[in-house]
Write an enzyme that holds these catalytic residues in place. Structure first.
Site, PDB file in Angstrom:
ATOM      1  N   ASP A  23     -16.599  -7.202  -5.088  1.00 24.58           N
ATOM      2  CA  ASP A  23     -16.686  -8.067  -6.269  1.00 24.58           C
ATOM      3  C   ASP A  23     -16.673  -7.164  -7.497  1.00 24.58           C
ATOM      4  OD1 ASP A  23     -17.398  -9.748  -8.347  1.00 24.58           O
ATOM      5  OD2 ASP A  23     -18.964 -10.797  -7.228  1.00 24.58           O
TER       6      ASP A  23
ATOM      7  N   SER B  80      -3.322 -10.438 -21.008  1.00 26.02           N
ATOM      8  CA  SER B  80      -2.744 -11.780 -21.069  1.00 26.02           C
ATOM      9  C   SER B  80      -2.195 -12.026 -22.464  1.00 26.02           C
ATOM     10  CB  SER B  80      -3.811 -12.831 -20.750  1.00 26.02           C
ATOM     11  OG  SER B  80      -3.331 -14.144 -21.004  1.00 26.02           O
TER      12      SER B  80
ATOM     13  N   TYR C 207     -11.530 -17.445 -21.818  1.00 28.84           N
ATOM     14  CA  TYR C 207     -10.577 -16.582 -21.118  1.00 28.84           C
ATOM     15  C   TYR C 207      -9.862 -15.683 -22.128  1.00 28.84           C
ATOM     16  CZ  TYR C 207      -6.322 -15.270 -18.570  1.00 28.84           C
ATOM     17  OH  TYR C 207      -5.275 -14.574 -18.010  1.00 28.84           O
TER      18      TYR C 207
ATOM     19  N   ALA D 285     -10.847 -14.837 -25.107  1.00 30.46           N
ATOM     20  CA  ALA D 285     -11.794 -13.889 -25.708  1.00 30.46           C
ATOM     21  C   ALA D 285     -12.033 -12.698 -24.783  1.00 30.46           C
ATOM     22  CB  ALA D 285     -13.113 -14.597 -26.007  1.00 30.46           C
ATOM     23  N   SER D 286     -12.148 -12.967 -23.474  1.00 31.66           N
ATOM     24  CA  SER D 286     -12.387 -11.878 -22.518  1.00 31.66           C
ATOM     25  C   SER D 286     -11.185 -10.940 -22.450  1.00 31.66           C
ATOM     26  CB  SER D 286     -12.694 -12.445 -21.125  1.00 31.66           C
ATOM     27  OG  SER D 286     -11.558 -13.069 -20.550  1.00 31.66           O
TER      28      SER D 286
END
Length: 350
Positions: free
Chosen positions: A105, A184, A197, A199-200
């Site tokens: 993970d 992205s 999403y 922002a990350s």
């Protein structure tokens, strides 16, 4: 002190503008010459050790096959070990001489330390680190019920790239290797209903752009901005506002809308080719680059465009965006979405 800033407000802008008029043409010529040179000296990946996170599906899976076709040895990382082993077997058939599977993970720092060390123990070196693991969200900011819920997304998308990089950089320095960052379009383009999403991914992009400055030529970094690509995400897999994972093709249609979905293997081939060429940035599909120029020069128009198409209007369901209604009315989905993403039966909700 204030006088200094007043003077700089007057003097600095015209000096920089004049400098840009001279520097931009020279930089364009330099970039063109560099591109041509790099196109004739592609990196040989035979025997190179490539670690890919999020390799059990989507872009990560297709990258494993694309690297395998070039003879790279692979370290595949994801949580679903059974699925990873399936990808590993396919990668061997595509030409990879050795594949190491690591169930882990990326949001857990101890797991990241372990799989990087496992790669070193097994292969003795590391040449490419591909930070690909990620999850997306599918709700607006005002629909957030618990503002701490997006931390899970940040832990995977941002910290899940920072942790492996921290442990990999000493080994990449030794091999003069590369870091490949799957960011992205949402890192710089508006993404209504995927705000956390985006922002990350923006945090991810800023981190690796700055790391590129810190590392210099010791470790090269390629930042990839994919559009909508064939994956579990474009099958409708997303985090909801209560933190649960759902698969909802209707939600996918409201988020993707009329944008064509690119085939996964075609995207992976473009990425690997760009990495071998030493590209600093890759946008795929490449036509999305024009939207960056639009955002710089006509940002208000671009904001309006995305608001009208992708923000649900009051009084309608959250999935009933204008772009989805156009998609349904025209029947264009069968022409712009790959058949593989039309079925969500095999997508795991975890």
């Amino acid at each position: 002190m204030e006088l200094i800033h007043v003077i700089m407000d007057i003097v600095v802008p015209p000096i920089i503008l004049i400098s840009l008029l001279i520097a931009i043409p020279l930089n364009l010529i330099n970039n063109l010459v560099s591109f041509i040179q790099r196109s004739f000296s592609l990196e040989d990946l035979s025997g190179k050790v490539v670690l890919i996170t999020g390799a059990s599906s989507g872009i990560g899976e297709f990258l494993a096959y694309a690297y395998a076709k070039k003879g790279a040895r692979l370290v595949l990382v994801a949580r679903r070990e059974n699925r990873l082993r399936e990808v590993a077997e396919k990668a061997k058939k595509h030409g990879s001489p050795d594949v190491l599977v690591c169930a882990a993970d990326v949001s857990k720092v101890e797991d990241c330390k372990r799989f990087v060390q496992d790669a070193i123990n097994h292969f003795g070196c590391l040449d490419h680190l591909v930070n690909n693991a990620g999850v997306t969200s599918g709700y607006t900011f005002e629909d957030t019920t618990d503002i701490t819920t997006p931390m899970n997304l940040m832990n995977v998308n941002f910290w899940g790239s920072v942790y492996p990089t921290h442990f990999a950089v000493p080994h990449l320095r030794k091999s003069k290797g590369k870091i490949v960052v799957i960011a992205s379009l949402a890192s710089w383009l508006y993404s209504p209903q995927m705000i956390f999403y985006g922002a990350s991914k923006a945090a991810m992009m800023n981190f690796f752009e700055t790391l590129r400055v810190e590392l210099g030529s010791a470790v090269k970094i390629t930042i990839v901005s994919p559009g909508f690509i064939e994956s579990e995400m474009t099958q409708g897999k997303h985090l909801t506002n209560d933190g649960s994972m759902q698969v909802d093709p209707e939600k996918r249609d409201s988020l993707v809308g009329m944008f064509p979905v690119r085939g996964g293997f075609e995207c992976a081939k473009t990425i690997v080719h760009g990495v071998r060429r030493g590209d600093r940035n890759i946008t795929d599909p490449s036509w999305f680059r024009i939207l960056y120029i639009c955002k710089v020069f006509v940002s208000e128009v671009v904001e309006w465009f995305f608001s009208v198409l992708f923000v649900p209007q009051p009084g309608v369901t959250e999935n009933s965006t204008l772009t989805k209604r156009i998609l349904d009315f025209t029947g264009m989905k069968k022409y712009i979405y790959p058949a593989s993403i039309d079925s969500s039966a095999d997508v795991k909700k975890k």
